[in-house]
Enzyme design. Structure first.
Site, PDB file in Angstrom:
ATOM      1  N   ILE A  26       0.832  -1.212   0.000  1.00 48.07           N
ATOM      2  CA  ILE A  26       0.000   0.000   0.000  1.00 48.07           C
ATOM      3  C   ILE A  26       0.866   1.261   0.000  1.00 48.07           C
ATOM      4  O   ILE A  26       1.898   1.313   0.659  1.00 48.07           O
ATOM      5  CB  ILE A  26      -0.858   0.024   1.310  1.00 48.07           C
ATOM      6  CG1 ILE A  26      -1.605  -1.289   1.523  1.00 48.07           C
ATOM      7  CG2 ILE A  26      -1.794   1.232   1.365  1.00 48.07           C
ATOM      8  CD1 ILE A  26      -2.804  -1.507   0.653  1.00 48.07           C
ATOM      9  N   PRO A 150      12.454  -4.269   9.939  1.00 46.19           N
ATOM     10  CA  PRO A 150      11.176  -3.560  10.050  1.00 46.19           C
ATOM     11  C   PRO A 150      10.941  -2.624   8.852  1.00 46.19           C
ATOM     12  O   PRO A 150      11.733  -2.587   7.917  1.00 46.19           O
ATOM     13  CB  PRO A 150      11.346  -2.777  11.344  1.00 46.19           C
ATOM     14  CG  PRO A 150      12.801  -2.432  11.365  1.00 46.19           C
ATOM     15  CD  PRO A 150      13.520  -3.558  10.654  1.00 46.19           C
ATOM     16  N   LYS A 175      14.395 -11.081   5.060  1.00 44.09           N
ATOM     17  CA  LYS A 175      12.952 -10.857   4.958  1.00 44.09           C
ATOM     18  C   LYS A 175      12.626  -9.413   5.309  1.00 44.09           C
ATOM     19  O   LYS A 175      12.747  -8.995   6.458  1.00 44.09           O
ATOM     20  CB  LYS A 175      12.168 -11.769   5.913  1.00 44.09           C
ATOM     21  CG  LYS A 175      10.671 -11.720   5.595  1.00 44.09           C
ATOM     22  CD  LYS A 175       9.787 -12.198   6.723  1.00 44.09           C
ATOM     23  CE  LYS A 175       9.340 -11.122   7.668  1.00 44.09           C
ATOM     24  NZ  LYS A 175       8.531 -10.046   7.081  1.00 44.09           N
ATOM     25  N   PRO A 176      12.232  -8.605   4.304  1.00 45.57           N
ATOM     26  CA  PRO A 176      11.816  -7.246   4.626  1.00 45.57           C
ATOM     27  C   PRO A 176      10.467  -7.259   5.335  1.00 45.57           C
ATOM     28  O   PRO A 176       9.765  -8.287   5.333  1.00 45.57           O
ATOM     29  CB  PRO A 176      11.690  -6.574   3.249  1.00 45.57           C
ATOM     30  CG  PRO A 176      11.537  -7.682   2.264  1.00 45.57           C
ATOM     31  CD  PRO A 176      12.134  -8.932   2.878  1.00 45.57           C
ATOM     32  N   GLU A 250      17.968  -6.070  17.679  1.00 45.82           N
ATOM     33  CA  GLU A 250      17.937  -4.603  17.745  1.00 45.82           C
ATOM     34  C   GLU A 250      16.480  -4.235  17.974  1.00 45.82           C
ATOM     35  O   GLU A 250      15.681  -4.242  17.030  1.00 45.82           O
ATOM     36  CB  GLU A 250      18.410  -4.004  16.420  1.00 45.82           C
ATOM     37  CG  GLU A 250      19.817  -4.345  16.043  1.00 45.82           C
ATOM     38  CD  GLU A 250      20.820  -3.476  16.758  1.00 45.82           C
ATOM     39  OE1 GLU A 250      20.413  -2.462  17.378  1.00 45.82           O
ATOM     40  OE2 GLU A 250      22.002  -3.805  16.705  1.00 45.82           O
ATOM     41  N   CYS A 284      13.431   3.891  16.076  1.00 44.01           N
ATOM     42  CA  CYS A 284      13.648   3.116  17.301  1.00 44.01           C
ATOM     43  C   CYS A 284      14.316   3.965  18.383  1.00 44.01           C
ATOM     44  O   CYS A 284      14.086   3.767  19.559  1.00 44.01           O
ATOM     45  CB  CYS A 284      14.479   1.885  16.999  1.00 44.01           C
ATOM     46  SG  CYS A 284      15.967   2.267  16.095  1.00 44.01           S
ATOM     47  N   GLU A 382       6.440   2.038  23.901  1.00 40.97           N
ATOM     48  CA  GLU A 382       6.919   2.591  22.641  1.00 40.97           C
ATOM     49  C   GLU A 382       5.732   2.834  21.713  1.00 40.97           C
ATOM     50  O   GLU A 382       4.983   1.907  21.401  1.00 40.97           O
ATOM     51  CB  GLU A 382       7.901   1.622  21.988  1.00 40.97           C
ATOM     52  CG  GLU A 382       8.536   2.217  20.758  1.00 40.97           C
ATOM     53  CD  GLU A 382       9.534   1.284  20.108  1.00 40.97           C
ATOM     54  OE1 GLU A 382       9.242   0.082  20.004  1.00 40.97           O
ATOM     55  OE2 GLU A 382      10.598   1.768  19.693  1.00 40.97           O
ATOM     56  N   TRP A 448      25.983   0.560  17.046  1.00 36.64           N
ATOM     57  CA  TRP A 448      24.554   0.816  17.239  1.00 36.64           C
ATOM     58  C   TRP A 448      23.916  -0.398  17.891  1.00 36.64           C
ATOM     59  O   TRP A 448      24.020  -1.509  17.384  1.00 36.64           O
ATOM     60  CB  TRP A 448      23.893   1.079  15.882  1.00 36.64           C
ATOM     61  CG  TRP A 448      22.455   1.470  16.004  1.00 36.64           C
ATOM     62  CD1 TRP A 448      21.384   0.628  16.027  1.00 36.64           C
ATOM     63  CD2 TRP A 448      21.948   2.799  16.132  1.00 36.64           C
ATOM     64  NE1 TRP A 448      20.233   1.351  16.175  1.00 36.64           N
ATOM     65  CE2 TRP A 448      20.546   2.687  16.232  1.00 36.64           C
ATOM     66  CE3 TRP A 448      22.530   4.067  16.174  1.00 36.64           C
ATOM     67  CZ2 TRP A 448      19.716   3.785  16.375  1.00 36.64           C
ATOM     68  CZ3 TRP A 448      21.702   5.168  16.312  1.00 36.64           C
ATOM     69  CH2 TRP A 448      20.314   5.029  16.415  1.00 36.64           C
ATOM     70  N   LYS A 452      19.772  -3.329  28.185  1.00 38.78           N
ATOM     71  CA  LYS A 452      18.525  -3.781  28.810  1.00 38.78           C
ATOM     72  C   LYS A 452      17.603  -4.463  27.794  1.00 38.78           C
ATOM     73  O   LYS A 452      18.070  -5.249  26.965  1.00 38.78           O
ATOM     74  CB  LYS A 452      17.853  -2.605  29.535  1.00 38.78           C
ATOM     75  CG  LYS A 452      18.772  -2.073  30.632  1.00 38.78           C
ATOM     76  CD  LYS A 452      18.319  -0.973  31.551  1.00 38.78           C
ATOM     77  CE  LYS A 452      17.169  -0.145  31.404  1.00 38.78           C
ATOM     78  NZ  LYS A 452      17.093   0.978  32.336  1.00 38.78           N
TER      79      LYS A 452
HETATM   80  P1  NDP Z   1       7.864  -6.028  14.302  1.00 38.06           P
HETATM   81  O1  NDP Z   1       8.635  -6.570  15.433  1.00 38.06           O
HETATM   82  O2  NDP Z   1       6.393  -6.200  14.299  1.00 38.06           O
HETATM   83  O3  NDP Z   1       8.377  -6.664  12.937  1.00 38.06           O
HETATM   84  C1  NDP Z   1       9.723  -6.649  12.570  1.00 38.06           C
HETATM   85  C2  NDP Z   1       9.967  -7.756  11.573  1.00 38.06           C
HETATM   86  O4  NDP Z   1       9.749  -9.013  12.200  1.00 38.06           O
HETATM   87  C3  NDP Z   1       9.030  -7.730  10.373  1.00 38.06           C
HETATM   88  O5  NDP Z   1       9.717  -8.129   9.220  1.00 38.06           O
HETATM   89  C4  NDP Z   1       7.984  -8.737  10.786  1.00 38.06           C
HETATM   90  O6  NDP Z   1       7.217  -9.252   9.734  1.00 38.06           O
HETATM   91  C5  NDP Z   1       8.842  -9.777  11.440  1.00 38.06           C
HETATM   92  N1  NDP Z   1       8.096 -10.690  12.284  1.00 38.06           N
HETATM   93  C6  NDP Z   1       6.912 -10.498  12.925  1.00 38.06           C
HETATM   94  N2  NDP Z   1       6.535 -11.621  13.588  1.00 38.06           N
HETATM   95  C7  NDP Z   1       7.506 -12.540  13.385  1.00 38.06           C
HETATM   96  C8  NDP Z   1       7.707 -13.881  13.794  1.00 38.06           C
HETATM   97  N3  NDP Z   1       6.808 -14.523  14.548  1.00 38.06           N
HETATM   98  N4  NDP Z   1       8.822 -14.529  13.394  1.00 38.06           N
HETATM   99  C9  NDP Z   1       9.738 -13.914  12.616  1.00 38.06           C
HETATM  100  N5  NDP Z   1       9.591 -12.644  12.176  1.00 38.06           N
HETATM  101  C10 NDP Z   1       8.506 -11.961  12.556  1.00 38.06           C
HETATM  102  O7  NDP Z   1       8.286  -4.520  14.193  1.00 38.06           O
HETATM  103  P2  NDP Z   1       7.782  -3.435  13.165  1.00 38.06           P
HETATM  104  O8  NDP Z   1       7.989  -3.869  11.758  1.00 38.06           O
HETATM  105  O9  NDP Z   1       6.419  -3.056  13.583  1.00 38.06           O
HETATM  106  O10 NDP Z   1       8.848  -2.262  13.403  1.00 38.06           O
HETATM  107  C11 NDP Z   1       8.783  -1.430  14.458  1.00 38.06           C
HETATM  108  C12 NDP Z   1       9.638  -1.901  15.607  1.00 38.06           C
HETATM  109  O11 NDP Z   1      10.991  -2.078  15.206  1.00 38.06           O
HETATM  110  C13 NDP Z   1       9.674  -0.899  16.722  1.00 38.06           C
HETATM  111  O12 NDP Z   1       9.438  -1.512  17.954  1.00 38.06           O
HETATM  112  C14 NDP Z   1      11.092  -0.343  16.687  1.00 38.06           C
HETATM  113  O13 NDP Z   1      11.556   0.139  17.861  1.00 38.06           O
HETATM  114  C15 NDP Z   1      11.875  -1.459  16.142  1.00 38.06           C
HETATM  115  N6  NDP Z   1      13.055  -0.954  15.461  1.00 38.06           N
HETATM  116  C16 NDP Z   1      14.274  -1.058  16.081  1.00 38.06           C
HETATM  117  C17 NDP Z   1      15.405  -0.554  15.502  1.00 38.06           C
HETATM  118  C18 NDP Z   1      16.747  -0.693  16.161  1.00 38.06           C
HETATM  119  O14 NDP Z   1      17.759  -0.493  15.517  1.00 38.06           O
HETATM  120  N7  NDP Z   1      16.830  -1.046  17.417  1.00 38.06           N
HETATM  121  C19 NDP Z   1      15.362   0.105  14.195  1.00 38.06           C
HETATM  122  C20 NDP Z   1      14.063   0.153  13.626  1.00 38.06           C
HETATM  123  C21 NDP Z   1      12.947  -0.366  14.251  1.00 38.06           C
HETATM  124  P3  NDP Z   1       5.864  -8.453   9.350  1.00 38.06           P
HETATM  125  O15 NDP Z   1       6.330  -7.357   8.502  1.00 38.06           O
HETATM  126  O16 NDP Z   1       4.989  -9.390   8.658  1.00 38.06           O
HETATM  127  O17 NDP Z   1       5.246  -7.996  10.609  1.00 38.06           O
END
Ligand code: NDP
Length: 487
Positions: A26, A150, A175-176, A250, A284, A382, A448, A452
């Site tokens: 989308i 993510p 996997k994106p 991360e 994040c 968050e 990076w 905790k």
């Molecule tokens: P999610 O944790 O929901 O998803 C991250 C990835 O994990 C996606 O590709 C997702 O697939 C996949 N995923 C979800 N469920 C599973 C599973 N059961 N097994 C394996 N993979 C799975 O996070 P968001 O995409 O919503 O991103 C936001 C989050 O990412 C925030 O909490 C943020 O803080 C964190 N983040 C951290 C960063 C860092 O460097 N520390 C940087 C950027 C973001 P799907 O797309 O289908 O959900």
């Protein structure tokens, strides 16, 4: 961009999912479907892992460091040449302002350049053991890496994972996020041409449980590198346990951005806004808890709110706007619900609702809550959107106490012109990344990752490549008659 049904990249081939299923992608500014991508499942993951293993054993592992480095440098060049196209894809898919996508594409190229250079600097050590021997620590790639990212920085997060892994000599299955697969699929068109052998990198599109799950539990994947939420991070750690994989996580944050009364006032206000609202707050390391010394608190809240109200929210491709829509309906609903919660928990200085003027698209107002208690949901959870919680503090000790009173530990910032105070606070903060008199600049050279419950392992810099290396001890006896208890 018309709606196109695209394929994913497995083992050097562009393929549909074994099941034939697809998922809609989308544009969050218009809610239009702009693409359909394969919805991968366990069979597709298995195919990608087998291709990765074959490519790893079949040559990539033995490729010289110079060869690996050159591949990454050629990819970086290609990214720079395709900057306008990739930035447009990123904004259409993620929603962020085009200028931010352009920064991301530059950073993506820089990341591949950095690790292209680092590939030839990976080396072991010779150790001064007391025996007549040569003891060595050799470095070798861990093997096949599963990488899950993510949607907030789609191409850049892919680069943070792929570049160090390839420099180390690993093969990757990435996997994106299901919402944002388009930029990495577009880049993958260049992989073979720049010299990445078939199978060394596969991109599987699909959702978390169906595509990410089998990657995490696959017996022939040696390591999982994950960026995402705390909840999914915990699940990944559990699911990786059966095959005892290496895991790096991360995760998110609720990062404090601390302002002392002696900081430069105008820069500080801008720093609070930039620290929390860049990338629609979908960061994040967002400085979502703004801690302000009591003596400047009221003035600070007023100035921050005044500027927050001037942020122009609109379609990311239109350069007059400096905040785009949130990435998805799910994220929009989440942020709007926290705006409602915040109105019950604290006072509103700016925003507090969705933007409705466009009739469609996932737009929300940049929101500043003040008089927030650090125990409130909006200070502890968050939100991952443009929602700032401003919290007053009395003195340095109070600031440190509030800052560390969180389960997270990804990032923090402190603003003061007193270097002694700055360094005392830096040493007391429980976070993996700390900025002084700024918040958010991120460079590939510097480590990076979080303390905790923000995860473990480090990305970027020399630390990033470490996570993709095994260490092998080699002991070569140099004595004709080896020592031993049986002698
Ligand atoms: P999610 O944790 O929901 O998803 C991250 C990835 O994990 C996606 O590709 C997702 O697939 C996949 N995923 C979800 N469920 C599973 C599973 N059961 N097994 C394996 N993979 C799975 O996070 P968001 O995409 O919503 O991103 C936001 C989050 O990412 C925030 O909490 C943020 O803080 C964190 N983040 C951290 C960063 C860092 O460097 N520390 C940087 C950027 C973001 P799907 O797309 O289908 O959900």
């Amino acid at each position: 961009m018309s709606v196109q049904t695209t394929t994913m990249y497995i083992g050097g081939q562009w393929v549909a999912a074994a099941s034939g299923r697809t998922m809609d992608v989308i544009d969050p500014s218009s809610e239009q479907v702009i693409a359909k991508v394969p919805a991968a499942g366990a069979a597709d993951v298995d195919r990608a892992v087998k291709a990765a293993r074959a490519a790893f054993q079949g040559g990539w592992k033995e490729a010289t460091a110079q060869e690996r480095g050159r591949v990454l440098l050629r990819l970086a060049e290609r990214i720079r040449a395709r900057k306008a196209e990739l930035a447009e894809i990123e904004t259409r898919n993620n929603g962020k302002p085009i200028v931010e996508s352009e920064y991301d594409i530059d950073d993506t190229a820089t990341c591949f350049e950095y690790y292209g250079g680092l590939a030839t600097k990976i080396h072991g050590e010779v150790l001064p053991v007391p025996a007549p021997a040569l003891a060595m620590a050799l470095r070798e790639p861990v093997g096949v890496a599963g990488q899950i990212i993510p949607w907030n920085y789609p191409l850049l997060m892919a680069a943070w994972k792929l570049a160090p892994a390839l420099a180390a000599g690993c093969a990757c299955v990435l996997k994106p996020a299901e919402q944002t697969p388009l930029s990495i699929l577009a880049l993958a068109k260049d992989f073979e041409d720049v010299g990445i052998p078939k199978g060394v990198v596969s991109i599987i599109t699909g959702d978390g449980p169906e595509a990410g799950g089998p990657l995490v539990s696959h017996a022939d994947v040696n390591k999982i590198a994950f960026t995402g939420s705390q909840a999914v991070g915990k699940l990944i750690m559990r699911n990786a346990a059966d095959t005892l994989k290496r895991v790096t996580l991360e995760l998110g944050g609720k990062s404090p951005n601390i302002f002392f009364a002696d900081s430069d006032f105008e820069n500080a206000v801008d720093g609070a806004l930039f620290g929390c609202f860049i990338n629609q707050g979908e960061v994040c390391s967002a400085g979502s808890r703004v801690l302000v010394e009591r003596s400047i608190y009221k003035k600070f809240v007023d100035a921050t709110a005044e500027k927050a109200k001037k942020i122009r929210v609109g379609p990311g491709l239109d350069r007059q706007y400096n905040m785009g829509p949130l990435v998805s309906k799910e994220q929009y609903d989440r942020v709007v619900s926290y705006q409602s919660v915040g109105k019950k928990e604290a006072k509103v200085a700016a925003g507090g609702a969705a933007v409705t003027e466009y009739g469609k698209g996932f737009y929300v107002q940049p929101t500043v809550f003040y008089d927030v208690d650090n125990n409130a949901a909006i200070a502890r959870e968050e939100i991952f959107g443009p929602v700032m919680s401003v919290i007053p503090f009395q003195d340095e000790a109070d600031a440190i106490r509030i800052a560390n009173d969180t389960s997270y530990g990804l990032a923090a910032a402190v603003w003061t012109r007193d270097i002694f105070k700055a360094m005392r606070v830096v040493k007391s903060l429980e976070a993996g990344i700390i900025w002084v008199n700024h918040m958010q600049p991120t460079y590939v050279e510097a480590p990076w990752g979080g303390y905790k419950m923000s995860g473990f392992g480090r990305e970027l810099g020399k630390w990033g490549v470490e996570e993709y290396l095994e260490t092998k001890q080699v002991y070569i006896n140099l004595d004709e008659k080896p020592i031993g208890w049986y002698n």
